[in-house]
Enzyme design. Structure first.
Site, PDB file in Angstrom:
ATOM      1  N   ASP A 243       0.846  -1.002   0.158  1.00  0.00           N
ATOM      2  CA  ASP A 243      -0.061  -0.029   0.010  1.00  0.00           C
ATOM      3  C   ASP A 243       0.932   1.187   0.042  1.00  0.00           C
ATOM      4  OD1 ASP A 243      -2.296  -1.401   0.108  1.00  0.00           O
ATOM      5  OD2 ASP A 243      -2.745  -1.413   2.220  1.00  0.00           O
TER       6      ASP A 243
ATOM      7  N   ASP B 175     -13.760  -3.770  -1.803  1.00  0.00           N
ATOM      8  CA  ASP B 175     -13.789  -3.445  -0.004  1.00  0.00           C
ATOM      9  C   ASP B 175     -15.188  -3.766   0.472  1.00  0.00           C
ATOM     10  OD1 ASP B 175     -11.191  -2.620  -0.217  1.00  0.00           O
ATOM     11  OD2 ASP B 175     -11.657  -0.709  -0.817  1.00  0.00           O
TER      12      ASP B 175
END
Length: 259
Positions: A11, A130
């Site tokens: 990330d 998500d």
């Protein structure tokens, strides 16, 4: 028998790899190029690179960082974050990515999945989702899709399982399902979510969100029926190595690629 995959996740925020809990309170984990090279040498099966603020900042992905990262690895690299058009996908593939991951842009424009699959092939298109639980304790499990995850995630009104089915119908060749409830908690993947996704679609499913130990990864593969497990914290901060995870999984009878 198909081998299962171990996938470290990078990330990236402002050019650095970070990892938070439930998408906030990020800790610095290092330089993406250096980490990518280290994970390649350590025996990772693939890498995922997410520019985690590209969508929320409404900017393009950091092309030069992706290009430098891709130059260091000889394993498949998936890149996501801020990819809004087929041309954006093309630039990432030209930069060295093997696959592209789309999330927010696909929700806003589902046709992007079909257009990307038609131009580059379904094997190049990963749909990242998500998902957060929305059912009451006495109800059957249900999950909703959110975008712009962070301090203020945006609800989409989409049911996660139905959205994933549609994404595969449009041409997505792989699903990365991230549990927002479990993300960064290191208490294990949401196994019910993994089972629901794996049973719903015929394409490979990557488990994301919650890995805290090799046993969590085993359960994601065995009980969750995922094809691959993605992790960040436990690798970035030296809690476990790729070799340790692969040795444990092999002992449990999970087919792994030799290092």
């Amino acid at each position: 028998m198909l081998t299962r995959r171990i996938i470290p996740c990078l990330d990236v925020k402002a050019g650095r790899v970070v990892k938070g809990v439930s998408f906030v309170n990020h800790r610095d984990a290092g330089d993406p190029v250096e980490l990518a090279a280290a994970y390649d040498a350590a025996g990772a099966d693939e890498l995922v690179f997410y520019d985690i603020t590209a969508s929320s900042d409404e900017r393009a992905i950091m092309y030069e960082v992706v290009e430098r990262t891709a130059a260091q690895v000889f394993i498949p690299l998936t890149v996501g974050g801020g990819l809004r058009t087929v041309e954006d996908m093309y630039r990432m593939l030209r930069a060295g990515a093997d696959k592209v991951s789309i999330n927010t842009a696909a929700v806003l424009n589902p046709q992007l999945i079909e257009d990307g699959a038609r131009r580059f092939g379904s094997q190049c298109i990963m749909l990242s989702v998500d998902a957060r639980r929305i059912n009451a304790p006495d109800e059957p499990p249900r999950w909703a899709v959110f975008t712009h995850t962070g301090a203020n995630p945006r609800p989409t009104g989409l049911d996660a399982i139905e959205w994933i089915k549609r994404g595969v119908e449009l041409g997505a060749g792989e699903i990365c399902i991230n549990s927002m409830d479990a993300d960064g908690q290191k208490q294990g993947y949401d196994l019910e979510l993994l089972q629901a996704v794996s049973d719903a679609v015929p394409v490979p499913v990557i488990a994301s969100g919650g890995a805290g130990s090799p046993d969590d990864m085993y359960r994601g593969l065995a009980e969750g029926r995922a094809d691959a497990v993605l992790a960040a914290s436990i690798f970035h901060f030296g809690e476990y190595t790729i070799a340790q995870v692969k040795a444990f999984l092999s002992e449990q009878g999970v087919p792994m690629r030799r290092m």
